[in-house]
Design a protein around this motif. Structure first.
Motif, PDB file in Angstrom:
ATOM      1  N   HIS A   1       1.462   4.130  -2.894  1.00 30.12           N
ATOM      2  CA  HIS A   1       1.155   5.390  -2.647  1.00 30.12           C
ATOM      3  C   HIS A   1       2.100   6.677  -3.325  1.00 30.12           C
ATOM      4  CE1 HIS A   1      -1.474   4.341   1.195  1.00 30.12           C
ATOM      5  NE2 HIS A   1      -2.125   4.253   0.400  1.00 30.12           N
TER       6      HIS A   1
ATOM      7  N   HIS B   1      -6.479   3.256  -7.360  1.00 29.30           N
ATOM      8  CA  HIS B   1      -6.849   3.203  -6.262  1.00 29.30           C
ATOM      9  C   HIS B   1      -8.098   3.459  -6.196  1.00 29.30           C
ATOM     10  CE1 HIS B   1      -3.190   3.682  -3.186  1.00 29.30           C
ATOM     11  NE2 HIS B   1      -3.874   3.876  -2.903  1.00 29.30           N
TER      12      HIS B   1
ATOM     13  N   HIS C   1      -7.268  -4.039   0.473  1.00 32.08           N
ATOM     14  CA  HIS C   1      -7.116  -2.481  -0.039  1.00 32.08           C
ATOM     15  C   HIS C   1      -5.640  -3.413  -0.937  1.00 32.08           C
ATOM     16  CE1 HIS C   1      -6.406   1.552  -1.409  1.00 32.08           C
ATOM     17  NE2 HIS C   1      -5.270   0.685  -0.305  1.00 32.08           N
TER      18      HIS C   1
ATOM     19  N   ASP D   1       0.913  -1.604   0.404  1.00 34.73           N
ATOM     20  CA  ASP D   1       0.120   0.086   0.239  1.00 34.73           C
ATOM     21  C   ASP D   1       0.587   1.280  -0.157  1.00 34.73           C
ATOM     22  OD1 ASP D   1      -2.462   1.558   0.365  1.00 34.73           O
ATOM     23  OD2 ASP D   1      -2.414   1.178   1.802  1.00 34.73           O
TER      24      ASP D   1
ATOM     25  N   LEU E   1      -4.461  -2.953  -4.936  1.00 39.27           N
ATOM     26  CA  LEU E   1      -3.357  -2.391  -5.623  1.00 39.27           C
ATOM     27  C   LEU E   1      -1.890  -3.430  -6.274  1.00 39.27           C
ATOM     28  CD1 LEU E   1      -2.814   0.091  -2.950  1.00 39.27           C
ATOM     29  CD2 LEU E   1      -4.614   0.614  -4.480  1.00 39.27           C
TER      30      LEU E   1
HETATM   31 ZN    ZN Z   1      -4.166   3.044  -0.852  1.00 36.33          ZN
END
Ligand code: ZN
Ligand code: NZQ
Length: 384
Positions: A196, A265, A279, A192, A283
């Protein structure tokens, strides 16, 4: 570089044993709602540390905030906040608990109708209760930003809002919380945070070497420290470096003055909404597809990523792009995260459903707002 304004008021309290400072950072006389998730905080000692640090305050507890926090659950907390005249929210958990707490903070002060409008129509958040956070999972960066992502189970919608009003007053980051994390959650956190950075970096050049090199340093740190944390959960130094990387990845700093993408996202959220996939895993599925489909538009930055982060210095531009995608996929898979839709039993039917949803919404995503249903189909079909 583009013009920008940057202000980040979140006080970070970082390090071993620092949870004891929580009480000293909450205004005297506050009535606290302590929010938490499914109960991990009772097993790893975090709850006991927090409770010991907030003796003397009036505290009501609200547990059961799910991963991908549910609007339905959060609205129950909003009722409690109103009925009990809560004045301070203390989030003890991962990104979901904190995102959920941000929504509670805004919804409890919302006077323009159904608080769902904050998510569905981006109704402005004029006021919010103050929030403090004790973070137990490095991943989202929620501890130092004003973003929140909430899921409405009833309609299978996963939507985000952002407001400076819900930025925590303080966040306590004790890397020892990582010691109790299951392997899967460490891997999710690494990926994650990695993505980002990518969302704020892998666009097109605007002559922003500071932001680029900050971004590359975070990526390289995650690549080195992530596997060390996976191999030895009680390696404090690596835990600390991983935790700080995840915060730095999404506290706004590397994204100032540069274009941002966020298509990975936006598409990933749909995979969670329909299939409940974690999550970070969504990605890892979507990003390689975007890199492939947008290789022409993103070529300068993909080549830069390949060279500076993965050490790819030879071959034609196309070959370098392919190698960079390959290295990125290998990294995700090396931490145990599969990158293709069939690995998660997602069929082509879901691709149709997601494309229809974007069609209805009528807006496009990506740094050039040029990723709509047609492109999303190509991106997801690339991941079959
Ligand atoms: Zn994220
Ligand atoms: O619920 P508990 O029992 O606490 O268990 C949690 C949960 O099952 C467990 N966990 C957390 N800390 C632990 C622990 N288990 C053992 N030891 C610990 N120290 O981990 C599980 C997952 O927790 P969760 O909070 O859901 O994970 P994460 O921090 O990855 O948050 C994911 C959510 O954040 C959103 C995602 O969409 C997702 O809903 N995001 C928020 C962002 C933001 N606010 O800026 C940006 C991100 O892109 C992301 O969209």
């Amino acid at each position: 570089m583009y013009n920008f304004e940057y202000q980040n008021p979140v006080k970070i309290i970082f390090g071993k044993g620092e949870i004891k400072k929580v009480g000293a950072n909450i205004p005297v006389g506050s009535k606290i709602l302590l929010t938490y998730g499914g109960g991990s905080i009772f097993k790893n000692g975090v709850y006991d540390q927090v409770k010991a640090a907030i003796q003397g305050f009036k505290v009501i507890e609200f547990g059961g905030i799910e991963p991908n926090p549910h609007y339905e659950t959060l609205m129950k907390a909003v009722e409690i906040v109103k009925n009990e005249n809560i004045t301070f929210l203390l989030s003890v958990g991962g990104g979901s608990v904190l995102d959920g707490t941000k929504f509670i903070a805004a919804a409890a002060c919302f006077d323009q109708g159904d608080p769902w409008l904050i998510l569905s129509k981006h109704a402005p958040v004029k006021n919010a209760l103050p929030i403090g956070a004790v973070l137990t999972l490095p991943a989202t960066g929620s501890e130092m930003n004003g973003n929140s992502v909430v899921t409405r189970v009833e309609t299978k919608e996963k939507l985000a809002f952002g407001s400076e009003k819900v930025m925590p007053v303080f966040s306590i980051l004790d890397p020892e919380v990582i010691f109790s994390l299951p392997e899967k959650q460490v891997a999710n956190g690494v990926v994650d945070a990695f993505v980002h950075v990518i969302e704020q970096y892998l666009t097109f050049p605007v002559n922003s070497p500071i932001q680029d090199r900050f971004a590359e340093s975070i990526l390289k740190t995650l690549i080195v420290e992530g596997p060390k944390v996976l191999a030895n959960r009680t390696d404090y130094e690596s835990a600390a470096n991983f935790m700080w990387s995840a915060t730095m990845a999404l506290n706004g700093l590397i994204g100032v003055g540069v274009p941002q993408d966020w298509a990975t996202h936006m598409i990933g959220h749909e995979l969670t909404a329909y299939h409940g996939i974690d999550h970070a895993r969504t990605l890892a599925i979507v990003l390689p597809g975007i890199m492939h489909i947008k290789r022409e538009q993103k070529k300068d930055k993909i080549v830069q990523l390949g060279e500076r982060v993965w050490g790819i210095t030879e071959g034609s531009v196309d070959e370098r792009i392919d190698q960079t995608i390959q290295k990125t996929v290998e990294f995700f898979e090396s931490v145990g995260i599969p990158t293709r839709l069939p690995d998660y039993n997602v069929s082509t039917e879901t691709i149709d459903t997601i494309c229809e949803r974007f069609e209805k919404r009528g807006f496009k995503v990506g740094e050039k707002a040029d990723i709509g249903p047609v492109e999303i189909r190509l991106i997801l079909e690339n991941r079959l």
